[in-house]
Design an enzyme around this catalytic site. Structure first.
Site, PDB file in Angstrom:
ATOM      1  N   TYR A  87      42.850  22.977  70.676  1.00  0.00           N
ATOM      2  CA  TYR A  87      41.947  22.254  69.777  1.00  0.00           C
ATOM      3  C   TYR A  87      42.582  21.646  68.528  1.00  0.00           C
ATOM      4  O   TYR A  87      41.938  21.608  67.476  1.00  0.00           O
ATOM      5  CB  TYR A  87      40.788  23.172  69.382  1.00  0.00           C
ATOM      6  CG  TYR A  87      39.793  23.303  70.519  1.00  0.00           C
ATOM      7  CD1 TYR A  87      38.905  22.267  70.795  1.00  0.00           C
ATOM      8  CD2 TYR A  87      39.778  24.431  71.325  1.00  0.00           C
ATOM      9  CE1 TYR A  87      38.007  22.368  71.850  1.00  0.00           C
ATOM     10  CE2 TYR A  87      38.878  24.534  72.388  1.00  0.00           C
ATOM     11  CZ  TYR A  87      38.006  23.502  72.640  1.00  0.00           C
ATOM     12  OH  TYR A  87      37.127  23.593  73.684  1.00  0.00           O
TER      13      TYR A  87
ATOM     14  N   TYR B 155      39.735  22.416  65.491  1.00  0.00           N
ATOM     15  CA  TYR B 155      39.701  23.709  64.796  1.00  0.00           C
ATOM     16  C   TYR B 155      40.864  23.871  63.832  1.00  0.00           C
ATOM     17  O   TYR B 155      40.901  24.812  63.044  1.00  0.00           O
ATOM     18  CB  TYR B 155      39.640  24.864  65.801  1.00  0.00           C
ATOM     19  CG  TYR B 155      38.276  24.964  66.452  1.00  0.00           C
ATOM     20  CD1 TYR B 155      37.124  25.099  65.675  1.00  0.00           C
ATOM     21  CD2 TYR B 155      38.124  24.902  67.823  1.00  0.00           C
ATOM     22  CE1 TYR B 155      35.868  25.167  66.253  1.00  0.00           C
ATOM     23  CE2 TYR B 155      36.869  24.975  68.415  1.00  0.00           C
ATOM     24  CZ  TYR B 155      35.748  25.111  67.617  1.00  0.00           C
ATOM     25  OH  TYR B 155      34.503  25.171  68.180  1.00  0.00           O
TER      26      TYR B 155
ATOM     27  N   TRP C 137      36.480  19.392  77.136  1.00  0.00           N
ATOM     28  CA  TRP C 137      35.380  20.264  76.711  1.00  0.00           C
ATOM     29  C   TRP C 137      34.421  19.435  75.876  1.00  0.00           C
ATOM     30  O   TRP C 137      34.801  18.945  74.847  1.00  0.00           O
ATOM     31  CB  TRP C 137      35.929  21.437  75.898  1.00  0.00           C
ATOM     32  CG  TRP C 137      34.902  22.513  75.693  1.00  0.00           C
ATOM     33  CD1 TRP C 137      34.235  22.802  74.543  1.00  0.00           C
ATOM     34  CD2 TRP C 137      34.434  23.434  76.674  1.00  0.00           C
ATOM     35  NE1 TRP C 137      33.365  23.857  74.748  1.00  0.00           N
ATOM     36  CE2 TRP C 137      33.484  24.260  76.053  1.00  0.00           C
ATOM     37  CE3 TRP C 137      34.725  23.636  78.034  1.00  0.00           C
ATOM     38  CZ2 TRP C 137      32.811  25.278  76.730  1.00  0.00           C
ATOM     39  CZ3 TRP C 137      34.060  24.654  78.697  1.00  0.00           C
ATOM     40  CH2 TRP C 137      33.119  25.455  78.043  1.00  0.00           C
TER      41      TRP C 137
ATOM     42  N   ASP D  53      30.372  31.381  72.672  1.00  0.00           N
ATOM     43  CA  ASP D  53      29.436  30.567  71.892  1.00  0.00           C
ATOM     44  C   ASP D  53      28.192  30.113  72.650  1.00  0.00           C
ATOM     45  O   ASP D  53      27.214  29.710  72.035  1.00  0.00           O
ATOM     46  CB  ASP D  53      30.155  29.384  71.221  1.00  0.00           C
ATOM     47  CG  ASP D  53      30.447  28.230  72.164  1.00  0.00           C
ATOM     48  OD1 ASP D  53      30.507  28.443  73.391  1.00  0.00           O
ATOM     49  OD2 ASP D  53      30.626  27.096  71.665  1.00  0.00           O
TER      50      ASP D  53
ATOM     51  N   GLU E 187      40.093  32.755  77.973  1.00  0.00           N
ATOM     52  CA  GLU E 187      40.625  33.083  76.653  1.00  0.00           C
ATOM     53  C   GLU E 187      40.673  34.579  76.355  1.00  0.00           C
ATOM     54  O   GLU E 187      40.217  35.028  75.299  1.00  0.00           O
ATOM     55  CB  GLU E 187      39.847  32.337  75.565  1.00  0.00           C
ATOM     56  CG  GLU E 187      39.968  30.840  75.678  1.00  0.00           C
ATOM     57  CD  GLU E 187      39.507  30.091  74.432  1.00  0.00           C
ATOM     58  OE1 GLU E 187      38.826  30.696  73.585  1.00  0.00           O
ATOM     59  OE2 GLU E 187      39.843  28.903  74.311  1.00  0.00           O
TER      60      GLU E 187
ATOM     61  N   GLU F 166      40.478  22.812  78.240  1.00  0.00           N
ATOM     62  CA  GLU F 166      39.572  22.535  77.110  1.00  0.00           C
ATOM     63  C   GLU F 166      40.331  21.761  76.049  1.00  0.00           C
ATOM     64  O   GLU F 166      41.468  22.111  75.709  1.00  0.00           O
ATOM     65  CB  GLU F 166      39.032  23.837  76.491  1.00  0.00           C
ATOM     66  CG  GLU F 166      37.994  24.550  77.325  1.00  0.00           C
ATOM     67  CD  GLU F 166      37.313  25.692  76.576  1.00  0.00           C
ATOM     68  OE1 GLU F 166      37.213  25.626  75.338  1.00  0.00           O
ATOM     69  OE2 GLU F 166      36.893  26.648  77.251  1.00  0.00           O
TER      70      GLU F 166
HETATM   71  C1  BDP Z   1      36.696  27.768  73.366  1.00  0.00           C
HETATM   72  C2  BDP Z   1      35.770  28.479  74.330  1.00  0.00           C
HETATM   73  C3  BDP Z   1      34.512  27.668  74.631  1.00  0.00           C
HETATM   74  C4  BDP Z   1      33.914  27.142  73.350  1.00  0.00           C
HETATM   75  C5  BDP Z   1      34.947  26.248  72.692  1.00  0.00           C
HETATM   76  C6  BDP Z   1      34.411  25.586  71.420  1.00  0.00           C
HETATM   77  O1  BDP Z   1      36.463  28.747  75.523  1.00  0.00           O
HETATM   78  O2  BDP Z   1      33.606  28.475  75.341  1.00  0.00           O
HETATM   79  O3  BDP Z   1      32.716  26.465  73.536  1.00  0.00           O
HETATM   80  O4  BDP Z   1      36.055  27.050  72.336  1.00  0.00           O
HETATM   81  O5  BDP Z   1      34.472  26.232  70.368  1.00  0.00           O
HETATM   82  O6  BDP Z   1      37.459  28.692  72.686  1.00  0.00           O
HETATM   83  O7  BDP Z   1      33.943  24.470  71.474  1.00  0.00           O
END
Ligand code: BDP
Length: 601
Positions: A470, A474, A553, A166, A414, A508
């Site tokens: 996440y 997510y 993150w 991203d 990842e 993260e």
């Molecule tokens: C993770 C990735 C990271 C993204 C993050 C996100 O490792 O680079 O910025 O998700 O979506 O999967 O915030």
């Protein structure tokens, strides 16, 4: 022979002149530069700052998004007295690949946008005169490049990248360019490794030179007193009552390497080193045999105007903020950073998980192209990708091996780890990198949410597990976050039941947050929700002994590709892109200041 890649210095034997400033710049959308002899000199150019990414200066979208070849040029003077020296140009980073011409002669090509390379000028340069360097750079992505992506051509003929990641594909001469002069016989490289022996430490060293003369090494403490010395290209220095480098409590000795021809010195290279040992034992991360708990961030090199161009001012602010908030570590997600960052971390006592730009090794990352039922590692691109991947791991370890701050190598972010074909790829990468690091630091990679103790087929390879998770963002988001917490606990229970015997660091977790958006009760994107989401993770972290670190993150909001999941970038920052705190920063400052360094130790 390629000239030394040691960090450039000025001393009685060595010269380092930075060529930073305004260079000439020109896009080459038809890739016709060579055909029209642009290597001899560019016409109709723009001015472009070096170091910087070109993208965000422009006001036209075609220019910001430009994908393809583009060229830089500048003049530099080489003094006459350098005639018998080894003269080179060192590019700290040209993103993503470059070919260097000096006075019209092709000198070197280099693949990879985040690691330095050296153009040896001996044959090409005129002494006592101005010389011209012209550099062709290309910023396209493919499945064999690091990082991975696709380059497509739109119906209007313009090229565009589709990164499998991203962060924005910031491009250009992102770091400094140096004009370097070394003595004819000079130190090429060195490495150090440490052993603790009671109160003493042994510094095992190895020096490479391009000549035959003797090497002498000596170690000086911070007061300038000599504490050990030896002769020979390899050996051990015993440091009595060694003052160890510690987390947020750095102590640096100066290592002085000299080449001697009887009484005459031929070259000298001095560098600060921190004596410390890193080990993983069971679920413990040990620095100097004492357990540490990692608190910190995944970061990006990203700031206003210059994009990924190295910005010492932003970096200084970042270190002040990391100290303020009580962090002790970060991951150089998702690529090696400017060498100045590691030197700052060495001096401040920060711990770094150092990452290669191996991002996007997964079909889901390229899912808009379909092929989800295929393993990324079955692709016909895989052999070429592996060659590039191994080359960049080697270059990274070569560059960063002597930094006290670096405690682990992250070999991927990842990747696909659930298909059978991922196994031989991982085996090859881990086998090929064994023994590359004289300090044998732990090797690892970040596991995505697809990769769990039950699904991942490559868990035997890393020395510690980095988990990117996440819930709360997510999936199981908003009011469902309580389910997210329960699912995360279920996952951790599974690791526990399987008898996990390596540490887990959450590399993260987090939630996008629009600074200034407040809502009671909270709603996603609000500052309140970000705090609640991180508190949820913290409750889980505090419940499991084998979770030995939390790197949220992200440190700061950063620019991404455009997309329907992003409002002008990724907003998971604890700080804004301008490095001001969101509410979460104050919560974390309290938590991290209260947690002891050996939390759960
Ligand atoms: C993770 C990735 C990271 C993204 C993050 C996100 O490792 O680079 O910025 O998700 O979506 O999967 O915030």
């Amino acid at each position: 022979m390629t000239a030394s890649l040691l960090y450039p210095v000025n001393n009685g034997f060595r010269r380092d002149i930075k060529l930073d400033g305004l260079w000439k710049f020109k896009f080459d959308p038809k890739s016709e530069g060579e055909e029209f002899n642009w290597q001899d000199g560019l016409k109709d150019t723009l001015d472009m700052p070096v170091p910087s990414s070109f993208n965000d200066f422009f006001t036209k979208k075609d220019e910001r998004e430009y994908t393809g070849d583009f060229w830089y040029e500048t003049d530099f003077f080489v003094p006459e007295e350098w005639e018998n020296r080894r003269v080179s140009l060192r590019f700290d980073a040209a993103t993503h690949r470059a070919t260097v011409y000096v006075n019209g002669n092709k000198i070197i090509s280099h693949e990879g946008g985040f690691l330095p390379f050296n153009a040896d000028l001996k044959q090409a340069v005129s002494f006592g005169k101005n010389n011209k360097v012209v550099v062709k750079i290309n910023n396209e992505l493919s499945r064999t490049t690091l990082p991975c992506g696709d380059t497509v051509t739109l119906k209007n003929g313009k090229k565009m990248v589709r990164p499998f990641f991203d962060f924005y594909n910031y491009s250009g001469l992102n770091r400094s360019v140096h004009l370097i002069a070394l003595p004819d016989e000079s130190v090429e490289d060195y490495s150090v490794a440490y052993e603790l022996d009671g109160e003493d430490a042994i510094v095992r060293y190895n020096v490479m030179t391009n000549g035959i003369h003797d090497v002498s090494v000596a170690l000086y403490d911070e007061d300038g007193a000599k504490v050990a010395g030896a002769t020979g290209r390899a050996g051990g220095l015993r440091v009595k009552k060694a003052h160890l480098w510690n987390v947020l409590d750095a102590y640096l000795y100066q290592l002085r390497i000299e080449i001697v021809d009887n009484d005459k010195l031929l070259d000298a290279y001095h560098e600060e080193i921190g004596i410390r040992v890193v080990e993983i034992k069971g679920t413990e991360i040990l620095i100097n045999q004492k357990p540490v708990y990692l608190k910190g961030f995944g970061r990006h090199e990203d700031s206003d105007f210059a994009g990924r161009g190295f910005n010492l001012n932003a970096e200084k602010r970042d270190f002040e903020l990391m100290k303020w908030i009580g962090a002790n570590s970060f991951r150089t997600s998702h690529y090696p950073y400017d060498e100045a960052v590691y030197r700052m971390a060495d001096r401040e006592g920060f711990l770094i998980i150092d990452e290669v730009p191996a991002v996007g090794f997964k079909m889901a990352a390229a899912s808009f192209l379909g092929g989800l039922n295929q393993s990324f590692f079955d692709g016909e691109w895989i052999n070429d990708l592996q060659v590039n991947h191994l080359a960049q791991i080697k270059e990274l370890i070569r560059r960063d091996k002597n930094h006290a701050s670096v405690i682990a190598w992250s070999l991927m972010n990842e990747p696909d780890t659930v298909t059978d074909s991922s196994v031989p790829y991982f085996k090859a990468v881990f086998d090929a990198t064994v023994g590359l690091d004289p300090q044998n630091r732990p090797r690892t990679f970040a596991l995505s949410e697809d990769d769990t103790i039950t699904t991942s087929k490559v868990l035997e390879f890393p020395d510690l597990y980095l988990l990117n998770r996440y819930p709360g963002w997510y999936h199981t988001w908003g009011y469902e976050i309580s389910d997210g917490e329960q699912n995360l606990r279920d996952e951790m229970d599974q690791w526990k039941e399987e008898g996990i015997n390596k540490p887990i660091v959450f590399s993260e977790f987090g939630a996008d947050t629009e600074p200034g958006l407040h809502k009671l009760p909270s709603i996603m994107w609000s500052e309140e929700y970000q705090v609640e989401c991180v508190q949820m993770f913290n409750r889980v972290f505090d419940s499991y002994e084998f979770i030995k670190g939390e790197q949220i993150w992200n440190f700061a909001d950063f620019q991404t590709v455009e997309g329907n999941m992003r409002v002008n970038g990724n907003k998971k920052g604890v700080f804004t892109r301008q490095r001001q705190p969101k509410a979460l920063a104050f919560y974390l400052k309290k938590r991290w200041s209260d947690l002891p360094l050996d939390y759960k130790g």
